[in-house]
Design a protein around this motif. Structure first.
Motif, short mmCIF file in Angstrom:
data_model
loop_
_atom_site.label_atom_id
_atom_site.label_comp_id
_atom_site.label_asym_id
_atom_site.label_seq_id
_atom_site.Cartn_x
_atom_site.Cartn_y
_atom_site.Cartn_z
N LEU A 394 -1.46 5.70 3.59
CA LEU A 394 -0.13 5.09 2.80
C LEU A 394 -0.36 3.80 1.98
CD1 LEU A 394 2.66 6.24 5.14
CD2 LEU A 394 2.21 7.13 3.25
N ALA A 395 -1.34 3.07 2.42
CA ALA A 395 -1.51 1.74 1.67
C ALA A 395 -2.20 1.78 0.29
CB ALA A 395 -2.22 0.94 2.89
N GLN A 396 -1.89 2.56 -0.42
CA GLN A 396 -2.65 2.66 -1.66
C GLN A 396 -2.13 1.63 -2.47
OE1 GLN A 396 -4.86 5.01 -2.01
NE2 GLN A 396 -4.51 5.73 -0.16
N SER A 397 -0.89 1.11 -2.48
CA SER A 397 -0.23 -0.20 -3.27
C SER A 397 -0.62 -1.31 -2.59
CB SER A 397 1.17 0.36 -3.69
OG SER A 397 1.94 0.37 -2.43
N ALA A 398 -0.97 -1.23 -1.33
CA ALA A 398 -1.12 -2.55 -0.68
C ALA A 398 -2.35 -3.52 -0.96
CB ALA A 398 -1.30 -2.20 1.05
N SER A 399 -2.36 -4.73 -0.76
CA SER A 399 -3.40 -5.53 -1.14
C SER A 399 -4.72 -5.19 -0.35
CB SER A 399 -3.10 -7.23 -0.96
OG SER A 399 -3.28 -7.16 0.55
N PRO A 400 -6.03 -5.40 -1.03
CA PRO A 400 -7.29 -5.13 -0.43
C PRO A 400 -7.26 -5.72 0.79
CG PRO A 400 -7.58 -5.60 -2.94
CD PRO A 400 -6.10 -5.95 -2.42
N GLU A 401 -6.75 -6.87 1.13
CA GLU A 401 -7.03 -7.45 2.24
C GLU A 401 -6.12 -6.87 3.38
OE1 GLU A 401 -7.73 -10.45 -0.98
OE2 GLU A 401 -6.33 -9.03 -0.40
N ASP A 402 -4.75 -6.27 2.85
CA ASP A 402 -4.11 -5.57 4.03
C ASP A 402 -4.94 -4.28 4.49
OD1 ASP A 402 -1.98 -7.19 4.32
OD2 ASP A 402 -0.89 -6.31 2.45
N VAL A 403 -5.45 -3.79 3.49
CA VAL A 403 -6.41 -2.51 3.77
C VAL A 403 -7.41 -2.89 4.67
CG1 VAL A 403 -7.66 -0.69 2.82
CG2 VAL A 403 -5.63 -1.23 1.83
N ILE A 404 -8.11 -3.79 4.33
CA ILE A 404 -9.33 -4.13 5.34
C ILE A 404 -8.73 -4.54 6.81
CG2 ILE A 404 -10.79 -6.36 5.62
CD1 ILE A 404 -11.31 -4.23 3.39
N ARG A 405 -7.60 -5.23 6.61
CA ARG A 405 -6.96 -5.32 8.10
C ARG A 405 -6.44 -4.15 8.90
NH1 ARG A 405 -4.07 -9.34 5.10
NH2 ARG A 405 -4.88 -11.50 5.14
N LEU A 406 -6.09 -3.30 8.10
CA LEU A 406 -5.90 -1.82 8.67
C LEU A 406 -7.24 -1.31 9.41
CD1 LEU A 406 -3.30 -0.47 6.27
CD2 LEU A 406 -2.70 -1.24 8.88
N ARG A 407 -8.44 -1.33 8.46
CA ARG A 407 -9.63 -0.80 8.89
C ARG A 407 -10.21 -1.51 10.35
NH1 ARG A 407 -10.90 2.71 5.25
NH2 ARG A 407 -10.54 2.53 3.12
N LEU A 408 -9.92 -2.87 10.19
CA LEU A 408 -10.31 -3.48 11.34
C LEU A 408 -9.51 -3.21 12.72
CD1 LEU A 408 -11.12 -6.99 9.84
CD2 LEU A 408 -12.68 -5.47 10.63
#
Length: 480
Positions: A394-408
């Protein structure tokens, strides 16, 4: 008071920047009276009693029977000796007249340097400067004092009432009207709170139910409110509580900004503390005694029932139906519960609100992320991993940093349950896609990937990873 707050207060008073800083002035000129403890300015213990003005700290009105006096200061610029002689000769003739005492000794004595504090005048000055500050826009020079003035205004108003009751000071009719005007200008709309949001969202900037009621007493004093807008006064008179009276602009702003706006500018922790005080002042009976508890101490603010009550109160205050509460509403309540976790046991509230949020149409990735964190704490690892995966989708519109945090985050969950291959995939993707300017996040992704490699049986890959790190520029610091 800290040094930077006092510097801001000094600028608010004089509107001029001082060449010498307060800590320098204290050290060079006033060290016998004041001292510094870190960046806090304090009074020297052995001189505290000497700073109080008069024996009883009274500020009395001048009696009509007191001697009438005229005081002056004389400045002479570019005058020759004869002009000065003529002027002073004419002035000396006036001292011959009856009822006119020309006392040079008295004038000389008035130039001695003294520091005296009248408690009543001190509180009154702070109140006046609070109104002055809040009436304008924040400036870099005065910002440090803003949070103090916004937070402690009720405190200083209360002490003016106390000292007046103790016959240690008295406000004139005009001064009381000025206080009424100052309060009206703050609460007539939400403009003040929008301009000075930073001042009203400090760590402890909220007003307690008692403070709200004490300010309400000022606005219901006929001498204070004599020239205020009649509609504004009616809204106070017929309101069931301050939250539904003079504070309505602030309540509406905070509820709508925090619970309904897509991009809330108010932090979850402080805005929820404000909202809690609104609920308390509106729902807890108060007996009116100055020394009596307002009932707030009897509430378990970590209990799930309290959180449900707060949500329902906000809904009713905004005149909404349950069907009108969107996923965002419960997401923000979940955020508030997370923000309060260091101070209370809010785990039940976190779980309930995030579950409600993901159960409604159009939940955001933040709701799934928050739900996953609570589930992982409870040992529901598979559910947590699944919900972080949904958050990533769902985080397509999120910032790249937010996506990185989710992956971590999901990588950490796999790592915790010894699924190292899955953890490696998420950590590697996070490391390879992390923006180069996000130094801290990139370092975390790098270290997470190294950590999982050290847990695998692929010794060759581990050696290569370490060797590559050492061969990079600034390798020593990076390797450490």
């Amino acid at each position: 008071m800290t040094v930077d707050r006092l510097e801001a207060a000094k600028f608010l008073y004089s509107r001029k920047e001082s060449l010498a800083t307060i800590d320098y002035i204290i050290d060079k000129k006033y060290s016998d009276v004041l001292k510094l403890s870190g960046d806090i300015v304090m009074v020297q213990d052995d001189v505290r009693d000497f700073l109080e003005k008069g024996k009883d700290g009274r500020r009395k009105r001048k009696s009509s029977q007191q001697e009438r006096t005229i005081s002056m200061s004389i400045t002479i610029n570019n005058a020759d000796q004869e002009e000065c002689h003529n002027f002073l000769w004419d002035l000396s003739h006036k001292s011959i007249r009856d009822k006119f005492k020309f006392d040079f000794d008295s004038a000389l004595g008035s130039h001695s340097t003294t520091i005296e504090v009248d408690e009543f005048e001190a509180h009154h000055s702070i109140v006046k400067y609070a109104f002055s500050y809040l009436a304008g826009y924040p400036r870099n020079e005065t910002k440090p004092i803003g949070e103090y003035l916004a937070t402690w205004l009720p405190y200083h108003l209360k002490h003016l009432q106390r000292l007046e009751a103790e016959d240690k000071g008295e406000l004139s009719a005009a001064e009381k009207r000025d206080i009424g005007t100052g309060l009206y200008n703050i609460f007539k709309s939400d403009d003040t709170f929008r301009r000075h949001q930073a001042s009203f969202e400090g760590h402890l900037s909220y007003w307690t139910p008692r403070e709200m009621r004490e300010v309400n007493e000022w606005l219901t004093d006929s001498a204070v409110a004599s020239r205020l807008d009649k509609q504004f006064l009616r809204s106070i008179k017929f309101a069931s509580s301050p939250a539904r009276g003079y504070m309505r602009p602030l309540v509406n702003l905070m509820l709508n900004q925090f619970l309904r706006a897509e991009e809330s500018t108010w932090g979850a922790s402080i805005v929820f503390r404000w909202i809690e005080q609104f609920v308390m002042v509106d729902t807890i009976p108060y007996n009116g005694g100055p020394d009596e508890s307002d009932g707030s101490d009897d509430i378990d603010t970590g209990d799930i029932e309290w959180w449900r009550k707060v949500s329902i109160w906000c809904r009713d205050y905004l005149a909404l139906q349950d069907s009108e509460l969107e996923s965002l509403w419960y997401e923000r309540m979940g955020e508030a519960a997370v923000a309060m976790l260091p101070f209370r046991n809010t785990d039940e509230a976190i779980l309930e609100f995030y579950r409600k949020a993901v159960g409604l149409p159009n939940p955001s990735w933040r709701s799934y992320k928050g739900l996953a964190e609570e589930e992982f704490k409870r040992g529901d690892f598979n559910d947590a991993i699944g919900h972080v995966g949904t958050a990533i989708d769902l985080a397509q519109s999120a910032s790249p940093e937010d996506v990185i945090r989710l992956r971590l985050q999901v990588g950490d969950y796999h790592y915790y349950i010894n699924e190292f291959d899955m953890a490696t995939d998420y950590y590697f993707t996070a490391k390879e896609t992390c923006p180069s300017d996000s130094v801290v996040l990139a370092s975390k992704a790098d270290m997470s990937y190294l950590r999982v490699q050290l847990r695998t049986l692929d010794a060759a890959a581990t050696r290569k990873r370490l060797r590559d790190t050492l061969e990079m520029e600034e390798s020593k610091a990076r390797f450490v």
